[in-house]
Design an enzyme around this catalytic site. Sequence first.
Site, mmCIF file in Angstrom:
data_model
loop_
_atom_site.group_PDB
_atom_site.id
_atom_site.type_symbol
_atom_site.label_atom_id
_atom_site.label_comp_id
_atom_site.label_asym_id
_atom_site.label_seq_id
_atom_site.Cartn_x
_atom_site.Cartn_y
_atom_site.Cartn_z
ATOM 1 N N ASN A 144 8.143 0.628 -7.228
ATOM 2 C CA ASN A 144 7.711 -0.627 -7.838
ATOM 3 C C ASN A 144 6.709 -1.358 -6.963
ATOM 4 O O ASN A 144 6.762 -1.284 -5.740
ATOM 5 C CB ASN A 144 8.923 -1.515 -8.121
ATOM 6 C CG ASN A 144 9.837 -0.872 -9.141
ATOM 7 O OD1 ASN A 144 9.427 0.049 -9.831
ATOM 8 N ND2 ASN A 144 11.069 -1.334 -9.210
ATOM 9 N N HIS A 156 4.232 3.116 -4.010
ATOM 10 C CA HIS A 156 3.016 2.895 -4.803
ATOM 11 C C HIS A 156 2.351 1.569 -4.458
ATOM 12 O O HIS A 156 1.573 1.040 -5.243
ATOM 13 C CB HIS A 156 3.335 2.960 -6.301
ATOM 14 C CG HIS A 156 3.679 4.344 -6.760
ATOM 15 N ND1 HIS A 156 4.384 4.605 -7.903
ATOM 16 C CD2 HIS A 156 3.408 5.560 -6.214
ATOM 17 C CE1 HIS A 156 4.546 5.922 -8.044
ATOM 18 N NE2 HIS A 156 3.967 6.516 -7.026
ATOM 19 N N CYS A 174 -9.759 2.585 6.374
ATOM 20 C CA CYS A 174 -8.858 2.703 7.532
ATOM 21 C C CYS A 174 -7.399 2.507 7.161
ATOM 22 O O CYS A 174 -6.509 2.732 7.981
ATOM 23 C CB CYS A 174 -9.275 1.735 8.642
ATOM 24 S SG CYS A 174 -8.927 -0.005 8.280
ATOM 25 N N CYS A 231 -13.295 -4.823 4.522
ATOM 26 C CA CYS A 231 -12.219 -4.824 5.522
ATOM 27 C C CYS A 231 -12.642 -5.603 6.762
ATOM 28 O O CYS A 231 -13.746 -5.392 7.286
ATOM 29 C CB CYS A 231 -11.889 -3.376 5.892
ATOM 30 S SG CYS A 231 -10.685 -3.217 7.214
ATOM 31 N N GLY A 267 17.035 3.511 -11.883
ATOM 32 C CA GLY A 267 16.016 3.017 -12.803
ATOM 33 C C GLY A 267 14.680 3.718 -12.715
ATOM 34 O O GLY A 267 13.634 3.072 -12.768
ATOM 35 N N ALA A 295 19.481 4.082 -17.443
ATOM 36 C CA ALA A 295 19.845 3.803 -18.837
ATOM 37 C C ALA A 295 19.952 5.075 -19.673
ATOM 38 O O ALA A 295 20.601 5.080 -20.717
ATOM 39 C CB ALA A 295 18.808 2.864 -19.445
ATOM 40 N N GLU A 296 19.291 6.140 -19.212
ATOM 41 C CA GLU A 296 19.284 7.384 -19.996
ATOM 42 C C GLU A 296 19.200 8.572 -19.040
ATOM 43 O O GLU A 296 18.790 8.409 -17.888
ATOM 44 C CB GLU A 296 18.072 7.387 -20.954
ATOM 45 C CG GLU A 296 16.758 7.213 -20.217
ATOM 46 C CD GLU A 296 15.565 6.978 -21.119
ATOM 47 O OE1 GLU A 296 15.675 7.175 -22.333
ATOM 48 O OE2 GLU A 296 14.495 6.626 -20.582
HETATM 49 P P1 NAD Z 1 9.503 4.598 -15.933
HETATM 50 O O1 NAD Z 1 9.010 3.490 -16.797
HETATM 51 O O2 NAD Z 1 8.860 5.921 -16.051
HETATM 52 O O3 NAD Z 1 11.094 4.802 -16.154
HETATM 53 C C1 NAD Z 1 12.019 3.738 -16.098
HETATM 54 C C2 NAD Z 1 13.414 4.306 -16.329
HETATM 55 O O4 NAD Z 1 14.352 3.263 -16.133
HETATM 56 C C3 NAD Z 1 13.616 4.839 -17.763
HETATM 57 O O5 NAD Z 1 14.347 6.054 -17.697
HETATM 58 C C4 NAD Z 1 14.424 3.719 -18.436
HETATM 59 O O6 NAD Z 1 15.284 4.200 -19.455
HETATM 60 C C5 NAD Z 1 15.226 3.194 -17.260
HETATM 61 N N1 NAD Z 1 15.634 1.790 -17.367
HETATM 62 C C6 NAD Z 1 14.952 0.760 -17.926
HETATM 63 N N2 NAD Z 1 15.635 -0.400 -17.745
HETATM 64 C C7 NAD Z 1 16.779 -0.074 -17.090
HETATM 65 C C8 NAD Z 1 17.888 -0.831 -16.609
HETATM 66 N N3 NAD Z 1 17.975 -2.147 -16.768
HETATM 67 N N4 NAD Z 1 18.864 -0.164 -15.952
HETATM 68 C C9 NAD Z 1 18.804 1.179 -15.772
HETATM 69 N N5 NAD Z 1 17.779 1.944 -16.198
HETATM 70 C C10 NAD Z 1 16.772 1.320 -16.837
HETATM 71 O O7 NAD Z 1 9.468 4.044 -14.463
HETATM 72 P P2 NAD Z 1 9.180 4.808 -13.098
HETATM 73 O O8 NAD Z 1 9.968 6.063 -13.079
HETATM 74 O O9 NAD Z 1 9.380 3.813 -12.008
HETATM 75 O O10 NAD Z 1 7.643 5.193 -13.189
HETATM 76 C C11 NAD Z 1 6.697 4.219 -13.585
HETATM 77 C C12 NAD Z 1 5.565 3.985 -12.600
HETATM 78 O O11 NAD Z 1 4.966 2.741 -12.957
HETATM 79 C C13 NAD Z 1 6.035 3.816 -11.200
HETATM 80 O O12 NAD Z 1 5.207 4.596 -10.465
HETATM 81 C C14 NAD Z 1 5.806 2.349 -10.848
HETATM 82 O O13 NAD Z 1 4.964 2.253 -9.735
HETATM 83 C C15 NAD Z 1 5.008 1.759 -11.966
HETATM 84 N N6 NAD Z 1 5.609 0.523 -12.558
HETATM 85 C C16 NAD Z 1 6.083 -0.446 -11.744
HETATM 86 C C17 NAD Z 1 6.664 -1.568 -12.262
HETATM 87 C C18 NAD Z 1 7.196 -2.617 -11.320
HETATM 88 O O14 NAD Z 1 6.686 -2.749 -10.206
HETATM 89 N N7 NAD Z 1 8.229 -3.353 -11.702
HETATM 90 C C19 NAD Z 1 6.761 -1.735 -13.644
HETATM 91 C C20 NAD Z 1 6.238 -0.721 -14.482
HETATM 92 C C21 NAD Z 1 5.678 0.413 -13.901
#
Ligand code: NAD
Length: 268
Positions: A112, A129, A140, A164, A204, A232-233
Amino acid sequence: MESLIERAASDLVKSSYAIALTGAGISTESGIPDFRGPSGVWTRNPEAERKAYRSYENFLTDPRAYWEERLSGTAPFATLFREVERAQPNPGHLALAEMEGLGILKCVITQNVDGLHRKAGSANLLEYHGCSFKLRCASCGIRFDREEYDLEELRVKGELPPRCRRCGGVVKSDTVSFGEPIPSDVAQQSQEEAGRCDLMLICGTSAVVYPFAQLPHVARQQQGATIVEVNAEPTPLTQGGISDYLIQGRTGEILPRIAEEVRKRLPG
Ligand code: NAD
């Protein structure tokens, strides 16, 4: 489910080096949509996904245009970034920080970019990320707080992209774009943490974004780590037998219950 929560707490207390991996799912209960969940940004708007894949190429070919698009609020993630500004940690983030404070979790590696783990108090944190509150020199690799640059003033004066202060290289957002390599410092430290842990708590994430999704495989191969998912899944880790078990549900509900069970099992 209760017995799986108790099993996770017991596995955590028995572990000698437990780490957590988190993804967008842990922040949905803070009001930030994920990408691939049922109401994810890309599930609802596949065009945004296609546009996002061009962002790094745009930065490389025309960093001024990349910055102008970001500052105009029309970049692919503009809505997400507005949600991130307002968001606060939820009980899932707080439970991980609490388990670190108890000495059980040694590190959190997150995909995240929302800074919520840090706000929740996680100290040993690797932002795989990047972080949307930071900027990074593309040459750098040094990072700056976003406030260190007055980006709006640079735009008005026609002085974009930011440069930079250490090496004069072009500065981009710290967030890693599609197609951009993971910064070498965080990639190496994450690899080391994954190779060292004997328990990995994965929260998550759909576990389909590479190279992040490789980390559970590293943990499994190097130390035979126990892999616990809270999601969640089911994910490819569940389906491929990489995780030992899945606790299916919301991280904001399950992680505090695991933390509570951990507390009960600790001496004193
Ligand atoms: P993803 O969106 O691919 O998957 C999220 C997963 O979490 C899904 O399987 C979903 O069913 C599950 N989920 C959703 N809400 C939930 C909850 N309350 N409890 C449990 N499970 C839950 O996310 P990812 O795998 O992190 O990949 C997405 C990419 O996008 C990452 O690289 C990230 O950097 C970026 N991203 C970041 C943010 C953030 O910073 N909050 C938000 C969106 C995307």
